[in-house]
Write a protein that holds these residues in place. Structure first.
Motif, PDB file in Angstrom:
ATOM      1  N   MET A 110     -37.209  21.790  39.145  1.00 26.71           N
ATOM      2  CA  MET A 110     -37.540  22.041  37.958  1.00 26.71           C
ATOM      3  C   MET A 110     -38.311  23.944  37.964  1.00 26.71           C
ATOM      4  O   MET A 110     -38.813  24.272  38.820  1.00 26.71           O
ATOM      5  N   GLY A 111     -38.395  23.938  36.327  1.00 26.34           N
ATOM      6  CA  GLY A 111     -38.805  25.331  35.827  1.00 26.34           C
ATOM      7  C   GLY A 111     -39.069  24.815  34.772  1.00 26.34           C
ATOM      8  O   GLY A 111     -38.372  24.189  33.614  1.00 26.34           O
ATOM      9  N   TRP A 112     -40.034  25.942  34.123  1.00 28.15           N
ATOM     10  CA  TRP A 112     -40.908  25.464  33.157  1.00 28.15           C
ATOM     11  C   TRP A 112     -39.947  27.510  32.522  1.00 28.15           C
ATOM     12  O   TRP A 112     -40.121  28.469  33.366  1.00 28.15           O
ATOM     13  N   TYR A 113     -39.833  27.152  30.964  1.00 32.19           N
ATOM     14  CA  TYR A 113     -39.264  28.284  30.501  1.00 32.19           C
ATOM     15  C   TYR A 113     -40.243  28.738  29.598  1.00 32.19           C
ATOM     16  O   TYR A 113     -40.863  27.743  28.296  1.00 32.19           O
ATOM     17  N   ARG A 114     -39.938  29.684  28.706  1.00 25.13           N
ATOM     18  CA  ARG A 114     -40.660  29.769  27.362  1.00 25.13           C
ATOM     19  C   ARG A 114     -39.988  31.149  26.425  1.00 25.13           C
ATOM     20  O   ARG A 114     -39.366  31.664  26.818  1.00 25.13           O
ATOM     21  N   GLN A 115     -39.645  30.820  25.010  1.00 27.71           N
ATOM     22  CA  GLN A 115     -39.713  31.678  23.984  1.00 27.71           C
ATOM     23  C   GLN A 115     -40.334  32.151  23.202  1.00 27.71           C
ATOM     24  O   GLN A 115     -40.856  31.152  22.305  1.00 27.71           O
ATOM     25  N   ALA A 116     -40.588  32.980  23.019  1.00 22.13           N
ATOM     26  CA  ALA A 116     -40.955  33.789  21.688  1.00 22.13           C
ATOM     27  C   ALA A 116     -40.137  34.116  20.810  1.00 22.13           C
ATOM     28  O   ALA A 116     -39.712  34.075  20.615  1.00 22.13           O
ATOM     29  N   PRO A 117     -41.373  34.344  19.323  1.00 21.00           N
ATOM     30  CA  PRO A 117     -40.098  34.448  18.074  1.00 21.00           C
ATOM     31  C   PRO A 117     -39.552  35.524  18.951  1.00 21.00           C
ATOM     32  O   PRO A 117     -39.903  36.551  18.122  1.00 21.00           O
ATOM     33  N   GLY A 118     -38.587  35.900  17.681  1.00 19.14           N
ATOM     34  CA  GLY A 118     -37.133  36.860  17.842  1.00 19.14           C
ATOM     35  C   GLY A 118     -36.863  37.431  19.197  1.00 19.14           C
ATOM     36  O   GLY A 118     -35.964  37.901  20.068  1.00 19.14           O
ATOM     37  N   LYS A 119     -37.187  36.105  20.304  1.00 20.24           N
ATOM     38  CA  LYS A 119     -36.993  36.313  21.705  1.00 20.24           C
ATOM     39  C   LYS A 119     -36.130  35.468  22.160  1.00 20.24           C
ATOM     40  O   LYS A 119     -35.675  34.399  22.063  1.00 20.24           O
ATOM     41  N   LEU A 120     -35.324  35.807  23.280  1.00 18.07           N
ATOM     42  CA  LEU A 120     -34.566  34.553  24.424  1.00 18.07           C
ATOM     43  C   LEU A 120     -35.658  33.742  24.700  1.00 18.07           C
ATOM     44  O   LEU A 120     -36.435  34.605  25.447  1.00 18.07           O
ATOM     45  N   ARG A 121     -35.093  33.120  25.275  1.00 20.19           N
ATOM     46  CA  ARG A 121     -35.859  31.596  26.211  1.00 20.19           C
ATOM     47  C   ARG A 121     -35.382  32.748  27.876  1.00 20.19           C
ATOM     48  O   ARG A 121     -35.123  32.906  27.903  1.00 20.19           O
ATOM     49  N   ALA A 122     -37.025  32.503  28.282  1.00 17.80           N
ATOM     50  CA  ALA A 122     -36.758  33.255  29.936  1.00 17.80           C
ATOM     51  C   ALA A 122     -37.583  32.133  30.752  1.00 17.80           C
ATOM     52  O   ALA A 122     -38.378  31.883  30.123  1.00 17.80           O
ATOM     53  N   LEU A 123     -37.405  32.933  32.082  1.00 18.38           N
ATOM     54  CA  LEU A 123     -37.384  31.405  32.527  1.00 18.38           C
ATOM     55  C   LEU A 123     -39.108  32.643  32.965  1.00 18.38           C
ATOM     56  O   LEU A 123     -39.478  33.740  33.010  1.00 18.38           O
ATOM     57  N   VAL A 124     -40.056  31.699  33.187  1.00 11.79           N
ATOM     58  CA  VAL A 124     -41.981  31.689  33.858  1.00 11.79           C
ATOM     59  C   VAL A 124     -41.776  31.363  34.731  1.00 11.79           C
ATOM     60  O   VAL A 124     -42.282  31.992  35.679  1.00 11.79           O
ATOM     61  N   ALA A 125     -41.233  29.941  35.615  1.00 17.70           N
ATOM     62  CA  ALA A 125     -41.795  29.363  37.195  1.00 17.70           C
ATOM     63  C   ALA A 125     -40.510  27.970  36.921  1.00 17.70           C
ATOM     64  O   ALA A 125     -39.928  27.473  36.570  1.00 17.70           O
ATOM     65  N   ALA A 126     -40.786  28.629  38.911  1.00 11.03           N
ATOM     66  CA  ALA A 126     -39.558  27.253  39.121  1.00 11.03           C
ATOM     67  C   ALA A 126     -39.811  26.637  40.290  1.00 11.03           C
ATOM     68  O   ALA A 126     -41.142  27.582  40.882  1.00 11.03           O
ATOM     69  N   ILE A 127     -39.702  25.608  40.790  1.00  8.34           N
ATOM     70  CA  ILE A 127     -40.523  25.276  42.158  1.00  8.34           C
ATOM     71  C   ILE A 127     -39.098  24.151  42.645  1.00  8.34           C
ATOM     72  O   ILE A 127     -38.285  23.291  41.712  1.00  8.34           O
ATOM     73  N   SER A 128     -39.276  24.466  43.888  1.00  6.04           N
ATOM     74  CA  SER A 128     -38.359  23.184  44.091  1.00  6.04           C
ATOM     75  C   SER A 128     -38.873  22.046  44.331  1.00  6.04           C
ATOM     76  O   SER A 128     -39.786  21.273  44.146  1.00  6.04           O
ATOM     77  N   SER A 129     -37.259  21.281  44.597  1.00 11.70           N
ATOM     78  CA  SER A 129     -37.946  19.416  44.785  1.00 11.70           C
ATOM     79  C   SER A 129     -38.986  18.866  45.577  1.00 11.70           C
ATOM     80  O   SER A 129     -40.131  17.942  45.469  1.00 11.70           O
ATOM     81  N   GLY A 130     -38.824  19.319  46.749  1.00  7.19           N
ATOM     82  CA  GLY A 130     -40.199  19.568  47.981  1.00  7.19           C
ATOM     83  C   GLY A 130     -41.494  19.842  47.574  1.00  7.19           C
ATOM     84  O   GLY A 130     -43.096  19.695  48.396  1.00  7.19           O
ATOM     85  N   GLY A 131     -41.233  21.254  46.628  1.00 11.98           N
ATOM     86  CA  GLY A 131     -42.764  21.771  46.101  1.00 11.98           C
ATOM     87  C   GLY A 131     -42.703  23.211  46.968  1.00 11.98           C
ATOM     88  O   GLY A 131     -43.825  23.799  46.850  1.00 11.98           O
ATOM     89  N   SER A 132     -42.126  23.725  48.189  1.00 15.61           N
ATOM     90  CA  SER A 132     -42.105  24.826  48.794  1.00 15.61           C
ATOM     91  C   SER A 132     -41.826  25.344  48.691  1.00 15.61           C
ATOM     92  O   SER A 132     -42.488  26.907  49.255  1.00 15.61           O
ATOM     93  N   ILE A 133     -40.957  25.907  47.422  1.00 15.53           N
ATOM     94  CA  ILE A 133     -40.280  27.107  47.254  1.00 15.53           C
ATOM     95  C   ILE A 133     -40.740  27.169  45.145  1.00 15.53           C
ATOM     96  O   ILE A 133     -40.609  26.428  45.070  1.00 15.53           O
ATOM     97  N   THR A 134     -42.039  28.522  45.463  1.00 18.10           N
ATOM     98  CA  THR A 134     -41.792  28.478  44.033  1.00 18.10           C
ATOM     99  C   THR A 134     -41.604  29.863  44.050  1.00 18.10           C
ATOM    100  O   THR A 134     -41.089  30.799  44.794  1.00 18.10           O
TER     101      THR A 134
END
Length: 126
Positions: free
Chosen positions: A34-58
């Motif tokens: 799973m991942g979180w992205y964000r998009q500010a006005p006038g900017k491209l959508r960008a990755l904020v954080a991601a996590i593996s299925s079991g949670g061991s990798i962030t």
């Protein structure tokens, strides 16, 4: 069909905290990255954080390291993003992505799937 719903956004003063949630259905949550992205006005959508299925990798964007924490509760099919020490530059619409790929080159990174939520607005006032 996969459904992804974010919640928890709002207006907060600089230095404050918010916790975003993402509920995913129509998929086996516990085996999907799973991942979180964000998009500010006038900017491209960008990755904020991601996590593996079991949670061991962030993985975190440099701009949020040490301030944001991604986590998940596989029993509740829910993804979280704890955001502390918020800055006006964090103002954006935050999107959850379900079922992307995590790969490792020099470090871990995440490529999104086609499954996005509708987004939740975060506004940080100075």
């Amino acid at each position: 069909q996969v459904q992804v719903v974010e919640s928890g956004g709002g207006l907060v003063q600089a230095g404050g905290s918010l916790r975003l949630s993402c509920a995913a259905s129509g998929m086996i949550f516990s085996i999907n990255h799973m991942g979180w992205y964000r998009q500010a006005p006038g900017k491209l959508r960008a990755l904020v954080a991601a996590i593996s299925s079991g949670g061991s990798i962030t993985h975190y964007a440099d701009s949020v390291k040490g301030r944001f924490t991604i986590s998940r509760d596989n029993a509740k099919n829910t993804l979280y993003l704890q955001m502390n020490s918020l800055e006006p530059e964090d103002t954006a619409v935050y999107y959850c992505n379900a079922g992307g790929k995590i790969y490792h080159s020099a470090s871990y990174d995440y490529t999104p799937s086609d499954y996005w939520g509708q987004g939740t607005q975060v506004i940080v006032s100075s």
